[in-house]
Scaffold this motif. Structure first.
Motif, mmCIF file in Angstrom:
data_model
loop_
_atom_site.group_PDB
_atom_site.id
_atom_site.type_symbol
_atom_site.label_atom_id
_atom_site.label_comp_id
_atom_site.label_asym_id
_atom_site.label_seq_id
_atom_site.Cartn_x
_atom_site.Cartn_y
_atom_site.Cartn_z
ATOM 1 N N UNK A 1 0.823 -1.202 0.000
ATOM 2 C CA UNK A 1 0.000 0.000 0.000
ATOM 3 C C UNK A 1 0.861 1.258 0.000
ATOM 4 N N UNK A 2 0.264 2.361 -0.430
ATOM 5 C CA UNK A 2 -1.098 2.481 -0.932
ATOM 6 C C UNK A 2 -1.256 1.825 -2.304
ATOM 7 N N UNK A 3 -2.481 1.383 -2.563
ATOM 8 C CA UNK A 3 -2.801 0.625 -3.769
ATOM 9 C C UNK A 3 -3.526 1.497 -4.791
ATOM 10 N N UNK A 4 -3.352 1.189 -6.065
ATOM 11 C CA UNK A 4 -4.147 1.892 -7.084
ATOM 12 C C UNK A 4 -5.605 1.429 -7.015
ATOM 13 N N UNK A 5 -6.510 2.253 -7.526
ATOM 14 C CA UNK A 5 -6.302 3.544 -8.183
ATOM 15 C C UNK A 5 -5.927 4.612 -7.150
ATOM 16 N N UNK A 6 -5.004 5.490 -7.541
ATOM 17 C CA UNK A 6 -4.464 6.476 -6.630
ATOM 18 C C UNK A 6 -5.327 7.734 -6.564
ATOM 19 N N UNK A 7 -5.324 8.330 -5.384
ATOM 20 C CA UNK A 7 -5.863 9.670 -5.167
ATOM 21 C C UNK A 7 -4.651 10.592 -5.008
ATOM 22 N N UNK A 8 -4.884 11.879 -4.915
ATOM 23 C CA UNK A 8 -3.764 12.788 -4.685
ATOM 24 C C UNK A 8 -3.007 12.392 -3.415
ATOM 25 N N UNK A 9 -3.747 12.092 -2.363
ATOM 26 C CA UNK A 9 -3.123 11.754 -1.083
ATOM 27 C C UNK A 9 -2.329 10.451 -1.166
ATOM 28 N N UNK A 10 -2.907 9.409 -1.797
ATOM 29 C CA UNK A 10 -2.195 8.134 -1.841
ATOM 30 C C UNK A 10 -1.030 8.163 -2.827
ATOM 31 N N UNK A 11 -1.153 8.923 -3.911
ATOM 32 C CA UNK A 11 -0.030 9.069 -4.850
ATOM 33 C C UNK A 11 1.120 9.811 -4.170
ATOM 34 N N UNK A 12 0.797 10.859 -3.418
ATOM 35 C CA UNK A 12 1.822 11.607 -2.686
ATOM 36 C C UNK A 12 2.510 10.707 -1.671
ATOM 37 N N UNK A 13 1.725 9.884 -0.983
ATOM 38 C CA UNK A 13 2.293 8.947 -0.004
ATOM 39 C C UNK A 13 3.206 7.936 -0.698
ATOM 40 N N UNK A 14 2.789 7.416 -1.846
ATOM 41 C CA UNK A 14 3.599 6.434 -2.580
ATOM 42 C C UNK A 14 4.942 7.039 -2.987
ATOM 43 N N UNK A 15 4.912 8.286 -3.425
ATOM 44 C CA UNK A 15 6.143 8.975 -3.826
ATOM 45 C C UNK A 15 7.083 9.122 -2.629
ATOM 46 N N UNK A 16 6.545 9.521 -1.486
ATOM 47 C CA UNK A 16 7.401 9.707 -0.299
ATOM 48 C C UNK A 16 7.962 8.382 0.188
#
Length: 156
Positions: free
Chosen positions: A6-21
């Motif tokens: 996690x976080x798993x797709x489909x991504x939201x702004x929050x989960x995409x930002x978390x994945x990047x960090x």
């Protein structure tokens, strides 16, 4: 043990930002095996002009990279996302064995499987020589502290 990352797709702004960090933190840890665990077993990579496939190739690549790129400090920033894809811009600083400093500028395109593992990574990167005085990334080795500014906050 779960194969979910996690976080798993489909991504939201929050989960995409978390994945990047999470990716930034792992890369700043400079552990090739740990970093490679975020990719599918058959993950496809393009890094600059090098093409790789699979975790074993990723581990070998990263070990080579961090043996050359000393005092590595990386900042990644979300550029865009859609469903199971994320676009990232990044900068990192490093020095070579002769104490020449560089700032590397790049963009990545990531594609994830349903379990949150990255199955494709394409990176375009340019290295620019800098003086030691021009460095901007000074936190201790390892993940960037939460209070250390990102690229946008530094005007980069």
């Amino acid at each position: 043990m779960s194969d979910l990352r996690p976080p798993l797709p489909p991504f939201t702004f929050e989960t995409a930002t978390q994945k990047v960090r999470l990716a930034e933190n792992a890369w700043n840890g400079r552990d090739p095996v740990k970093v490679a665990g975020a990719y599918t077993e058959d993950s496809i990579w393009r890094n600059r002009s090098e093409f790789l496939q699979g975790r074993a190739a990723i581990i070998e690549f990263l070990a080579r990279k961090w043996a050359k790129e000393l005092d590595y400090r990386l900042i990644k920033e979300l550029w865009g996302f859609h469903e199971n894809r994320i676009a990232v811009r990044f900068q990192y600083e490093w020095r070579d064995a002769a104490d020449n400093w560089y700032r590397s500028y790049g963009n990545e395109q990531w594609e994830f499987d349903a379990a949150g593992l990255m199955r494709r990574r394409e990176a375009s990167i340019n290295d620019v020589p800098i003086t030691e005085a021009a460095r901007k990334f000074f936190w201790p080795a390892g993940p960037r502290p939460n209070d250390a500014p990102g690229l946008a906050e530094q005007g980069l």
